[in-house]
Each structure stands twice: as C-alpha cells, then as structure tokens.
Design an enzyme around this catalytic site. Structure first.
Site, PDB file in Angstrom:
ATOM      1  CG  HIS A 253      -1.613  -1.259   1.513  1.00  0.00           C
ATOM      2  ND1 HIS A 253      -2.835  -1.606   0.981  1.00  0.00           N
ATOM      3  CD2 HIS A 253      -1.209  -2.316   2.277  1.00  0.00           C
ATOM      4  CE1 HIS A 253      -3.165  -2.808   1.423  1.00  0.00           C
ATOM      5  NE2 HIS A 253      -2.205  -3.272   2.187  1.00  0.00           N
TER       6      HIS A 253
ATOM      7  CE  LYS B  79      11.435  19.907 -10.828  1.00  0.00           C
ATOM      8  NZ  LYS B  79       9.999  20.044 -10.695  1.00  0.00           N
TER       9      LYS B  79
END
Ligand code: ARG
Length: 463
Positions: free
Chosen positions: A161, A288
């Site tokens: 999960h 980035k």
C-alpha cells in the site's frame, strides 16, 4: 481495354483510375515500406523456388534475383521512387523490378498473391522485433543483476500500500524485476515459436495449381515449416496480437519500475540519484533534475496497449479469408514495437547509471516500525505464544512507541515488559533491520544469502 490511368498491376478490367480519395485511403506505401527488406527476401526465396521447381527458367530467376538486389540497394540508399498509385510495398517493388529487368519481372508473381506475400513479410518483420524485444530484455536483466549484485545486502523499506511494511534488501527488489522481465522474455520466446511458420505459397486463399515447394521457401526464410492451411495462412494476425500482448505486459512492468524510479528520485524519498544522462532540467527552476525518461517509459503502456486494443478490434468479426481491414494491422504494430524497444533501452540505461543512496535507504528501512513483524515472530518463537496473541502484544508496543514519538528499538525493556512480562533483552536483536533481513532465509526471501543465490542462478542462465 485498359486506359492509361488505371493501375498497371491489376487494372486490366478497369476503364478509369481511382479517385484521389480512393488512392489516399487505399495506399499503405507510406508505412509498409518499412517491410521492404522482408518483401525482397520473400520474393527472392519464391523466385529461387519457382526455378528449382521448373516453373520459371533459371535465367529468369537470375534476372529477378539481381534485379531485386538492385531494388533493395535503391531503397537502402534512399533513392527509390515510392509511388502511392502503386498502393503498397509489394507492387512498388514489383513495378520497379519490371523497369529494371523487363519481362521476367512479370513471372515473379506466379503461384503467389499479395495476400500470402503480406502475411509472410509481416511475420518476418514481427519475428525480427520479437528477437529485438528478447535481446532488449536480456540487456535490462543484466543491468538489474549489476545493481542487485552491488547491493545484495543494502537494506531498504519494503512497501505494501506504499506504506512501510518490512525491511527488504535492495538486491531482492532488483531481482523481483529480473523475475518479471524474464517472464516477459519467455512470452516473446513462446510467441516466436508459434509465429515461425510460413504463409508463403498459400496464394490468395486456396493454394495454387503450380507445383510449389513450400518447404523450400519456408526453410529459406528461416521458418520451421509451412502453415498447414492456406485459408488460415492469409487470414490470421494472431502472431501480431501475441506480440502486442507480450509487449503490453512488458510495458506494464516497465511502467511500474518507472513509477518507482520517479518516486525514489524525488526529494522526499532520495533513494536513488538518476544520472545526468537520463535526466532533464527545468527551463524556469534551476534546481530541478527531472526523471523524464522514467515518466515517458511509464506512459508508453498507453500507446502499446492502445495498439493491442486497436488490432484486436480490427480483426474481430472478420470473415475468412483476407479482407482489406487487415492492412490496418501494420501501423499499430510498428508504433508499439518502436516504443517498446525505446522504453527497454531507456530503462536499461537508467538502471545501469543510477546510484542508490544507501544512507537514505537504511534510514527509511529503520523507520515506520518496519520490524514489528520480527518482534511478533520473536514472541512466537521464544515465548511460544500463538501468532494472533503475539500480533496483539506487538500492536500495543507499536502504539506505545508511536505515543512516545520513538521507534520500536528505542523502547526500554521495562516498556516491553509492561505489556508482556516474559519479554527479555534478547528481543532487541531482532529489531535491527540488518538482522531482520538476514533472518528471512526462506526460499525466495529477502536474506542476502537467498538473494546472492538467485543472482548467481540468473547470471549462469544469461551468460
Ligand atoms: N497492402 C495490403 C495489406 O497490407 C497487401 C495485401 C493486398 N491484398 C489484396 N487482396 N488487396 O494488407
């Protein structure tokens, strides 16, 4: 009575040429020229067989052979005059052959139809791509094995999960993908066996009255045998669907790995650093470094599964034998194959280049009460508790640690004994992540010893 504008190859019964729209919808030369090499290979095998069977003369076969080689080199050199009026690769090649060698070119199509011709060309093309997928998967598996070997005992969190579940080893995680990609490889290998039969000689649909030797053409083209039913040979595209099915499952696996790389390379996880070679920057945010290759690989399943859906819809409900609908098979498969090969190559590059941040991995593995199951197992083993009771005791201890804002190994023995009096100091041995992974020695488990055995087995298989 033909007129000048009717088709040179089949225009005998036509008084006029096609409307421009008709030509546009009918022509496949814009894309089926990608099968030129296969078309010429098939024609050479057919011509040689016709001569060996005495159906055409040796000198005609020789003229055809040389002419086809000239056509092939024109195509390879980019100076072949492709024509939409000639519809497809088959008629473009034959028509050019006629210009080069004259009359013998007209004998090449004896005992053959474009229906068995296209089925043969396409099988050869898909077979090549199947081989390319198998080699691409092998390269990817080797890159994964390299990572697994380097980090057979690095610990990282295993998730269910996407919540911390139990510590696992980096090598174990890499080897999970080796197993998945090996099944992809075996799907392509299985499909290859089934597709490797020759449609050539089925002619339009019913076979032919000429004494063809279909075994000879099958052997010349590397097929295992001729297809046994001429109607089936020109009608089915299940080989292409199997290729797309195997490609779809493989692309699905690639998308899962790509998704993990996107997550792992984020500032929040910092599990891996992708190399500059497989990252891009942002035009506005100087800090980035984006995992574009991984994102694009994650997306490729869209077009590849789309191709699978498109082709199975094209084939659905078609009566036997050939219908022109089937010309819509090629672009889907070409696009899917191109993108699968690109995705495999990009993933191989990324996996080979990436560096794991072992500190982040270990810190993450140690958080989130990841060794709670080890604690419960210890209570079962050492205190002879039923697992359900051990689960409950451990759950209580997790709640206590959570309330104190600490992790399980930081609880004191007194804390432990306040929940269950028989717990001893020895419990702390199983709460460390390294001991946890080392203890999971069941076959297929995450223990470094198990992982190393799997790596050795795969290295032997792939060498
Ligand atoms: N271009 C055609 C295709 O790709 C070749 C076969 C044409 N056959 C025919 N009967 N018109 O399917």
């Amino acid at each position: 009575m033909t007129n000048d504008t009717s088709n040179k190859m089949w225009g005998g019964r036509f008084a006029a040429g096609p409307d421009a729209i008709m030509e546009a919808i009918n022509a496949s030369i814009g894309y089926d020229q990608r099968m030129a090499a296969q078309d010429i290979q098939g024609s050479r095998a057919h011509a040689a067989m016709l001569a060996a069977q005495g159906i055409i003369t040796d000198s005609d076969a020789e003229a055809i052979r040389e002419g086809l080689l000239t056509v092939l080199s024109e195509i390879e050199n980019g100076d072949f005059p492709f024509s939409a009026a000639l519809e497809d690769i088959h008629m473009n090649v034959e028509s050019r052959l006629k210009e080069i060698i004259g009359e013998p070119a007209g004998r090449l199509h004896t005992g053959r139809s474009r229906n068995d011709q296209v089925a043969t060309d396409f099988r050869l093309w898909v077979r090549d791509q199947t081989d390319a997928a198998i080699s691409g998967l092998e390269a990817l598996m080797k890159a994964l094995l390299g990572q697994a070997e380097a980090g057979a005992d690095w610990v990282m969190p295993g998730f269910t999960h996407l919540q911390t579940a139990q510590p696992v080893t980096w090598g174990h995680h890499m080897m999970a993908y080796v197993e998945m990609f090996s099944r992809d490889m075996s799907r392509f290998q299985d499909a290859r066996k089934r597709m490797n039969e020759s449609p050539l000689g089925a002619a339009a649909l019913a076979g032919t009255s000429f004494p063809l030797d279909r075994d000879a053409t099958a052997a010349a083209l590397g097929f295992d045998r001729p297809m046994a039913n001429s109607l089936d040979a020109v009608s089915d595209r299940d080989f292409a669907l199997e290729f797309l099915g195997a490609s779809s499952i493989c692309a699905m696996h690639l998308s899962r790995m790509a998704e993990e790389l996107v997550i792992w390379s984020s500032a929040q996880f910092r599990f891996v650093a992708l190399s500059d070679r497989f990252s891009t920057g942002s035009s506005i945010m100087p800090q980035k470094k984006n995992p574009d290759a991984a994102e694009l690989i994650r997306a490729k399943i869209g077009r590849i599964f789309g191709a699978n859906t498109a082709l199975i819809m094209v084939m659905k409900g078609l009566p036997l034998a050939y219908s022109k609908d089937m010309q819509e098979d090629k672009e889907q498969v070409f696009d899917a194959a191109d993108n699968l090969m690109l995705a495999l190559a990009a993933m191989t590059g990324m996996v080979g280049d990436m560096t794991a941040n072992t500190e982040s991995l270990e810190a993450a593995a140690s958080s989130g009460f990841s060794t709670a199951t080890d604690l419960a197992d210890w209570c079962v083993r050492e205190l002879n508790m039923p697992f359900r009771d051990a689960h409950h005791v451990t759950g209580t201890l997790v709640g206590m640690a959570e309330a104190k804002g600490i992790d399980l190994p930081e609880l004191t023995l007194a804390d432990m004994q306040s929940v269950h009096a028989e717990i001893t100091e020895a419990v702390f041995d199983v709460l460390g992540v390294h001991n946890s992974v080392a203890s999971r020695t069941s076959y297929g488990g995450t223990a470094p010893a198990q992982v190393r055995a799997q790596i050795a087995a795969w290295k032997a298989k792939l060498s």
